[in-house]
Enzyme design. Structure first.
Site, PDB file in Angstrom:
ATOM      1  N   ASP A   1     -11.142   8.962  -4.431  1.00 18.49           N
ATOM      2  CA  ASP A   1     -11.123   8.409  -3.681  1.00 18.49           C
ATOM      3  C   ASP A   1     -11.072   7.639  -2.238  1.00 18.49           C
ATOM      4  OD1 ASP A   1     -11.416   7.605  -6.451  1.00 18.49           O
ATOM      5  OD2 ASP A   1     -10.383   6.945  -6.747  1.00 18.49           O
TER       6      ASP A   1
ATOM      7  N   ASP B   1     -15.107  11.979  -5.461  1.00 14.40           N
ATOM      8  CA  ASP B   1     -14.893  10.784  -6.717  1.00 14.40           C
ATOM      9  C   ASP B   1     -15.880   9.455  -6.244  1.00 14.40           C
ATOM     10  OD1 ASP B   1     -14.452   9.381  -9.194  1.00 14.40           O
ATOM     11  OD2 ASP B   1     -13.070   9.614  -9.005  1.00 14.40           O
TER      12      ASP B   1
ATOM     13  N   ASP C   1     -12.408   2.031  -6.100  1.00 16.10           N
ATOM     14  CA  ASP C   1     -11.784   2.354  -7.250  1.00 16.10           C
ATOM     15  C   ASP C   1     -10.891   1.556  -7.796  1.00 16.10           C
ATOM     16  OD1 ASP C   1     -14.031   4.040  -7.568  1.00 16.10           O
ATOM     17  OD2 ASP C   1     -12.847   5.793  -8.910  1.00 16.10           O
TER      18      ASP C   1
ATOM     19  N   ARG D   1     -22.701   2.983  -9.881  1.00 21.04           N
ATOM     20  CA  ARG D   1     -21.631   2.413 -10.445  1.00 21.04           C
ATOM     21  C   ARG D   1     -21.407   1.400  -9.124  1.00 21.04           C
ATOM     22  NH1 ARG D   1     -16.850   6.703 -11.885  1.00 21.04           N
ATOM     23  NH2 ARG D   1     -17.656   7.083 -14.670  1.00 21.04           N
TER      24      ARG D   1
END
Length: 522
Positions: free
Chosen positions: A161, A190, A194, A243
Site C-alpha cells: 500500500d 496492492d 487503504d 476500488r
C-alpha cells in the site's frame, strides 16, 4: 470514539534542543498555527486535525531521519512538523527507537499523535516505500509523492500500500499527494490508499491516484465494517482497475473528483456502506458506481454527477451497477459545511490543483483555483550532509494556458519505445516518467475516443534527455503536418484542428530523447 491528544506549544529553545537531539535541522521557532492550511471534510470533525501545529519544525532527507524526528520527541504526542525533501527509499529507512516504535523499510507512524509530514523544496518522493499509520491520531501528510510500493518482488514495503491506515486511527488529513503504481496485483502492487480495522475521520483531498489495479478501500473484509466518516474531494483517479474506493460499512462523502479510465469498476459500496456521491466527473470508464463482486449490498445518494462515455454492465448476481439510470438508494447526512464546484468544471479544477508539487492550490467553490499563503514549500534552508536526490525535470518553456487535454486522453501510442519507458508516461502528469524511442528518432501520440479540438502542444523533456534538433507535429488521424520546426521543442501552436490523435515526430536528434509529457491544449 477516541479524540486526538491536544496540541501543545514548545518554546523556541526547546525546538532547537529537540532538533539537536535527533540529528536533523531545526528550521523555525514553533508557531501557534500550522502553515499547511486547514483540514476539511471529516478530518475537521472530532476535534479537528492540526498535525504538528505549535511544535518544532525540522528537515529530513532520509527515512531514518523521519523516524529519528518522530522518536526523538519528548513524548509520543509532542507536536512536530517534519519537512521532507529528496528521495526516501527502503535503503535509507532504518528502525529507530525512542518515544515511539518504528520499522525498517517502511515509514512507520505507530502509537503517536500530533505530526505533520510535508514535502518541501524540490519535492519529496517516497520511492518503493509506503507510509503506515497505526494506532495514531491527528496526522497530516501533504505535498509528497509515494510510488511503486510492492507487496511482492523486491523491495517490499507496507504490504504493497502507498498509504495504509489500520487499528484505531483517528483524524488524518492526506492532502495534495500523488500516489501511483506501475500495475496491479500480478505485478506485486496492492492498494494506493487503504483504511481498515477502525479508522475514522479522514480526508483525502486534492490528490492524484493513478496507474494501479486498486485505488483503495475502507474495510479489509465484509466483516470489517467499523471504519467510516471519510471524505474524498478534488482528487484525480486515472487508469485504475477498481476500488475508487471500495467501501465496507460506514459513511463516505465523495465529491468533485475526476475519474478517468476506470477499467473494471469504480466506487464499490458494499456491506451496508453509505456514500454521498455528488458533482463528480466520470469519464471514459466502466461501472463507475454500484455494488460489485459481492451480494452484500451497499447504498448511495447521488446528485450533480456527469457521466461522460461511461459504460455499464447488466445487473446479475454479484454485479449490481448503479447505472445507466443512476438513482439514489439512500440518504446521507453530512455534518460539515462545504462548497461544491460544478461538475462540468471538475476536470479543469482538478488538473490545476491535484497532486504533489502543484503549489497547494485549492478551489474556492466557484471553479477557480486559488494559492494559499504562506506556501509551506517555500522555505529551503541548507541541510547538512543531504541525501542525494533525483533531479526534478523542468519544462523547456511555459505551457499554453487552459486545461491540459492529454490528462483526460483515452490512450497513447507511438512508433517504438525503449526498454523501461512507456507511451502512457507522456500523459500521466509526472515529469519523473517518460517515453523514449528505440533510437534517436520516433513518434509519440496522444489519442481520444472522440474528436477533440487542439491548437497547441507542449513538449516537456525529462532530465538526461538527448537533444532534439528537428521535429514535426502531425494530425494523427490523417498524417497531415500541423507544424514543423528545429531546435529544442516546447510550446508549439498551430491552426486549431479537430482530431482524435495528435502526434509529435522527432525527425533528428543527438542521443536518446526523453519525452516526459506531451501536453495538448484547445
Amino acid at each position: 470514539m477516541r479524540r486526538p491528544v491536544a496540541v501543545r506549544l514548545l518554546a523556541a529553545g526547546a525546538a532547537t534542543a529537540l532538533a539537536t537531539t535527533i540529528g536533523v535541522t531545526a528550521l523555525m521557532a514553533p508557531a501557534a498555527q500550522a502553515v499547511t492550511g486547514s483540514a476539511n471534510g471529516f478530518a475537521a470533525q472530532n476535534g479537528g486535525t492540526t498535525g504538528g501545529a505549535g511544535g518544532a519544525t525540522v528537515r529530513a532527507t532520509t527515512g531514518t531521519a523521519i523516524h529519528q524526528a518522530l522518536c526523538g520527541r519528548a513524548s509520543a504526542s509532542t507536536p512536530i512538523t517534519i519537512q521532507v525533501e529528496g528521495t526516501i527509499t527502503v535503503g535509507n529507512t532504518a528502525k529507530v527507537s525512542g518515544s515511539c516504535s518504528t520499522a525498517a523499510g517502511v515509514i512507520e507512524l505507530k502509537e503517536i499523535s500530533n505530526v505533520t509530514i510535508e514535502g518541501v523544496g524540490s519535492g519529496a518522493t517516497f520511492d518503493q516505500i509506503g507510509i503506515h499509520i497505526r494506532d495514531s491520531s491527528n496526522i497530516i501528510i501533504q505535498n509528497v509523492t509515494v510510488k511503486n510500493v510492492k507487496k511482492s518482488g523486491s523491495p517490499t514495503s507496507n504490504g504493497g500500500d502507498a498509504i495504509g491506515m489500520e487499528s484505531t486511527v483517528r483524524n488524518v488529513w492526506v492532502d495534495h499527494v500523488t500516489l501511483e503504481a506501475s500495475g496491479g496485483e500480478s505485478e506485486g502492487y496492492d492498494g494506493l490508499f487503504d483504511l481498515k480495522n477502525d479508522v475514522e475521520n479522514v480526508t483525502l483531498s486534492y490528490s492524484i491516484l493513478r496507474n494501479s489495479g486498486r485505488g483503495g478501500l475502507i474495510g479489509s473484509s465484509e466483516t470489517d465494517t467499523g471504519s467510516g466518516n471519510i471524505t474524498f474531494h478534488h482528487n484525480l483517479y486515472s487508469n485504475i482497475d477498481s476500488r475508487t474506493p471500495l467501501l465496507r460499512g460506514g459513511v463516505a462523502h465523495i465529491y468533485n473528483n475526476h475519474y478517468v479510465s476506470l477499467n473494471e469498476s469504480g466506487i464499490n459500496s458494499r456491506a451496508g456502506a453509505k456514500a454521498k456521491v455528488e458533482n463528480n466527473y466520470f469519464e471514459d470508464s466502466k461501472d463507475v458506481l454500484g455494488t460489485f463482486y459481492t451480494d452484500a449490498k451497499g447504498y448511495w445518494q447521488v446528485a450533480g454527477n456527469i457521466f461522460d462515455n461511461v459504460t455499464w454492465s447488466s445487473a446479475s448476481g454479484t454485479t449490481q451497477p448503479a447505472g445507466p439510470n443512476v438513482q439514489s438508494t439512500t440518504t446521507v447526512s453530512i455534518p460539515y459545511s462545504y462548497s461544491l464546484d460544478g461538475a462540468s468544471c471538475v476536470p479543469s479544477v482538478v488538473s490545476a490543483t491535484a497532486g504533489a508539487n502543484k503549489g497547494l492550490k485549492t478551489s474556492n467553490g466557484s471553479c477557480t483555483p486559488t494559492t494559499p499563503t504562506p506556501d509551506p514549500t517555500s522555505p529551503n534552508p541548507t541541510t547538512p550532509n543531504p541525501t542525494p536526490t533525483t533531479p526534478t525535470p523542468t519544462p523547456t518553456s511555459t505551457a499554453p494556458s487552459g486545461t491540459n487535454l492529454s490528462l483526460s486522453a483515452s490512450g497513447a501510442d507511438g512508433s517504438s519505445k525503449a526498454s523501461g519507458t512507456s507511451y502512457g508516461s507522456v500523459k500521466d502528469g509526472s515529469l519523473s516518467t517518460y517515453w523514449s524511442p528505440t533510437g534517436s528518432t520516433g513518434t509519440i501520440s496522444v489519442k481520444w475516443g472522440s474528436a477533440t479540438t487542439v491548437s497547441a502542444i507542449n513538449v516537456r523533456l525529462a532530465s538526461g534527455s538527448g537533444s532534439i534538433s528537428a521535429w514535426r507535429v502531425l494530425n494523427g488521424d490523417t498524417g497531415a503536418v500541423l507544424k514543423s520546426g528545429t531546435g529544442t521543442p516546447g510550446a508549439i501552436s498551430f491552426t486549431s484542428t479537430s482530431l482524435k490523435k495528435v502526434s509529435f515526430e522527432i525527425t533528428s536528434a543527438s542521443g536518446t530523447p526523453r519525452v516526459a509529457e506531451l501536453e495538448s491544449y484547445r
